[in-house]
Design a protein around this motif. Structure first.
Motif, PDB file in Angstrom:
ATOM      1  N   ASN A  14     -13.699  -1.269 -10.289  1.00 29.00           N
ATOM      2  CA  ASN A  14     -12.961  -0.478  -9.300  1.00 29.00           C
ATOM      3  C   ASN A  14     -12.633  -1.300  -8.067  1.00 29.00           C
ATOM      4  O   ASN A  14     -11.545  -1.162  -7.498  1.00 29.00           O
ATOM      5  CB  ASN A  14     -13.750   0.774  -8.916  1.00 29.00           C
ATOM      6  N   LEU A  15     -13.538  -2.152  -7.652  1.00 25.63           N
ATOM      7  CA  LEU A  15     -13.281  -3.016  -6.504  1.00 25.63           C
ATOM      8  C   LEU A  15     -12.136  -3.983  -6.808  1.00 25.63           C
ATOM      9  O   LEU A  15     -11.254  -4.192  -5.975  1.00 25.63           O
ATOM     10  CB  LEU A  15     -14.546  -3.785  -6.116  1.00 25.63           C
ATOM     11  N   GLU A  16     -12.130  -4.535  -8.003  1.00 28.60           N
ATOM     12  CA  GLU A  16     -11.039  -5.431  -8.396  1.00 28.60           C
ATOM     13  C   GLU A  16      -9.708  -4.686  -8.414  1.00 28.60           C
ATOM     14  O   GLU A  16      -8.684  -5.225  -7.988  1.00 28.60           O
ATOM     15  CB  GLU A  16     -11.326  -6.044  -9.770  1.00 28.60           C
ATOM     16  N   ASN A  17      -9.716  -3.435  -8.885  1.00 28.98           N
ATOM     17  CA  ASN A  17      -8.491  -2.636  -8.895  1.00 28.98           C
ATOM     18  C   ASN A  17      -8.009  -2.345  -7.477  1.00 28.98           C
ATOM     19  O   ASN A  17      -6.804  -2.409  -7.197  1.00 28.98           O
ATOM     20  CB  ASN A  17      -8.703  -1.330  -9.665  1.00 28.98           C
ATOM     21  N   LEU A  18      -8.938  -2.029  -6.578  1.00 33.67           N
ATOM     22  CA  LEU A  18      -8.559  -1.802  -5.179  1.00 33.67           C
ATOM     23  C   LEU A  18      -7.991  -3.072  -4.552  1.00 33.67           C
ATOM     24  O   LEU A  18      -7.025  -3.021  -3.785  1.00 33.67           O
ATOM     25  CB  LEU A  18      -9.763  -1.322  -4.372  1.00 33.67           C
ATOM     26  N   ASN A  58      -3.354  -6.118  -2.487  1.00 36.38           N
ATOM     27  CA  ASN A  58      -2.383  -7.215  -2.505  1.00 36.38           C
ATOM     28  C   ASN A  58      -0.962  -6.696  -2.653  1.00 36.38           C
ATOM     29  O   ASN A  58      -0.045  -7.169  -1.971  1.00 36.38           O
ATOM     30  CB  ASN A  58      -2.705  -8.204  -3.622  1.00 36.38           C
ATOM     31  N   VAL A  59      -0.752  -5.724  -3.523  1.00 34.85           N
ATOM     32  CA  VAL A  59       0.582  -5.159  -3.733  1.00 34.85           C
ATOM     33  C   VAL A  59       1.083  -4.496  -2.454  1.00 34.85           C
ATOM     34  O   VAL A  59       2.228  -4.706  -2.035  1.00 34.85           O
ATOM     35  CB  VAL A  59       0.581  -4.155  -4.911  1.00 34.85           C
ATOM     36  N   ILE A  60       0.238  -3.698  -1.819  1.00 34.61           N
ATOM     37  CA  ILE A  60       0.640  -3.014  -0.582  1.00 34.61           C
ATOM     38  C   ILE A  60       0.999  -4.026   0.498  1.00 34.61           C
ATOM     39  O   ILE A  60       2.013  -3.872   1.186  1.00 34.61           O
ATOM     40  CB  ILE A  60      -0.480  -2.068  -0.104  1.00 34.61           C
ATOM     41  N   GLU A  61       0.185  -5.054   0.654  1.00 36.08           N
ATOM     42  CA  GLU A  61       0.467  -6.055   1.682  1.00 36.08           C
ATOM     43  C   GLU A  61       1.785  -6.774   1.418  1.00 36.08           C
ATOM     44  O   GLU A  61       2.539  -7.050   2.345  1.00 36.08           O
ATOM     45  CB  GLU A  61      -0.681  -7.047   1.812  1.00 36.08           C
ATOM     46  N   ILE A  62       2.093  -7.048   0.167  1.00 29.39           N
ATOM     47  CA  ILE A  62       3.354  -7.716  -0.171  1.00 29.39           C
ATOM     48  C   ILE A  62       4.530  -6.763   0.044  1.00 29.39           C
ATOM     49  O   ILE A  62       5.526  -7.127   0.664  1.00 29.39           O
ATOM     50  CB  ILE A  62       3.327  -8.236  -1.620  1.00 29.39           C
ATOM     51  N   GLU A 117      -0.744  -6.039   7.066  1.00 36.80           N
ATOM     52  CA  GLU A 117      -2.135  -6.100   6.639  1.00 36.80           C
ATOM     53  C   GLU A 117      -2.738  -4.700   6.604  1.00 36.80           C
ATOM     54  O   GLU A 117      -2.509  -3.897   7.503  1.00 36.80           O
ATOM     55  CB  GLU A 117      -2.936  -6.984   7.594  1.00 36.80           C
ATOM     56  N   VAL A 118      -3.470  -4.414   5.550  1.00 33.85           N
ATOM     57  CA  VAL A 118      -4.204  -3.156   5.428  1.00 33.85           C
ATOM     58  C   VAL A 118      -5.615  -3.478   4.963  1.00 33.85           C
ATOM     59  O   VAL A 118      -5.854  -4.488   4.310  1.00 33.85           O
ATOM     60  CB  VAL A 118      -3.536  -2.168   4.444  1.00 33.85           C
ATOM     61  N   SER A 119      -6.540  -2.609   5.310  1.00 33.21           N
ATOM     62  CA  SER A 119      -7.927  -2.819   4.899  1.00 33.21           C
ATOM     63  C   SER A 119      -8.164  -2.161   3.538  1.00 33.21           C
ATOM     64  O   SER A 119      -7.380  -1.324   3.091  1.00 33.21           O
ATOM     65  CB  SER A 119      -8.874  -2.207   5.936  1.00 33.21           C
ATOM     66  N   LEU A 120      -9.252  -2.536   2.903  1.00 35.97           N
ATOM     67  CA  LEU A 120      -9.615  -1.888   1.644  1.00 35.97           C
ATOM     68  C   LEU A 120      -9.928  -0.408   1.874  1.00 35.97           C
ATOM     69  O   LEU A 120      -9.670   0.422   1.006  1.00 35.97           O
ATOM     70  CB  LEU A 120     -10.807  -2.586   0.992  1.00 35.97           C
ATOM     71  N   ASP A 121     -10.450  -0.080   3.054  1.00 37.18           N
ATOM     72  CA  ASP A 121     -10.689   1.327   3.385  1.00 37.18           C
ATOM     73  C   ASP A 121      -9.375   2.108   3.374  1.00 37.18           C
ATOM     74  O   ASP A 121      -9.314   3.222   2.879  1.00 37.18           O
ATOM     75  CB  ASP A 121     -11.351   1.465   4.753  1.00 37.18           C
ATOM     76  N   ARG A 167      -5.597   5.885   0.727  1.00 38.25           N
ATOM     77  CA  ARG A 167      -4.301   6.189   0.114  1.00 38.25           C
ATOM     78  C   ARG A 167      -4.456   6.622  -1.343  1.00 38.25           C
ATOM     79  O   ARG A 167      -3.799   7.553  -1.795  1.00 38.25           O
ATOM     80  CB  ARG A 167      -3.378   4.973   0.182  1.00 38.25           C
ATOM     81  N   VAL A 168      -5.318   5.936  -2.069  1.00 36.29           N
ATOM     82  CA  VAL A 168      -5.546   6.281  -3.474  1.00 36.29           C
ATOM     83  C   VAL A 168      -6.113   7.695  -3.584  1.00 36.29           C
ATOM     84  O   VAL A 168      -5.652   8.497  -4.391  1.00 36.29           O
ATOM     85  CB  VAL A 168      -6.498   5.261  -4.145  1.00 36.29           C
ATOM     86  N   LEU A 169      -7.096   8.011  -2.753  1.00 38.68           N
ATOM     87  CA  LEU A 169      -7.712   9.339  -2.809  1.00 38.68           C
ATOM     88  C   LEU A 169      -6.740  10.432  -2.386  1.00 38.68           C
ATOM     89  O   LEU A 169      -6.736  11.519  -2.976  1.00 38.68           O
ATOM     90  CB  LEU A 169      -8.973   9.369  -1.958  1.00 38.68           C
ATOM     91  N   LYS A 170      -5.902  10.188  -1.392  1.00 39.57           N
ATOM     92  CA  LYS A 170      -4.896  11.169  -0.988  1.00 39.57           C
ATOM     93  C   LYS A 170      -3.916  11.427  -2.126  1.00 39.57           C
ATOM     94  O   LYS A 170      -3.550  12.564  -2.406  1.00 39.57           O
ATOM     95  CB  LYS A 170      -4.146  10.698   0.253  1.00 39.57           C
TER      96      LYS A 170
END
Length: 49
Positions: free
Chosen positions: A10-14, A19-23, A28-32, A37-40
């Motif tokens: 799951n950490l690797e998926n996050l 990386n996709v979001i930042e590109i 820059e976004v944090s893993l939090d 975003r994933v949970l929403k």
């Protein structure tokens, strides 16, 4: 994500989503933030409490 136990997979998926979001957003976004975003998004289809 302090105090949250998360599997390696799951950490690797996050991190991949991170990386996709930042590109895509060129910012820059944090893993939090990625997890939030994933949970929403998930909550739109599968309500949980």
């Amino acid at each position: 994500m302090n105090g949250i136990k998360i599997s390696k997979e799951n950490l690797e998926n996050l991190e991949t989503l991170h990386n996709v979001i930042e590109i895509e957003e060129n910012s820059e976004v944090s893993l939090d933030e990625v997890l939030t975003r994933v949970l929403k998004f998930y909550n739109e289809f599968v309500p949980y409490n």
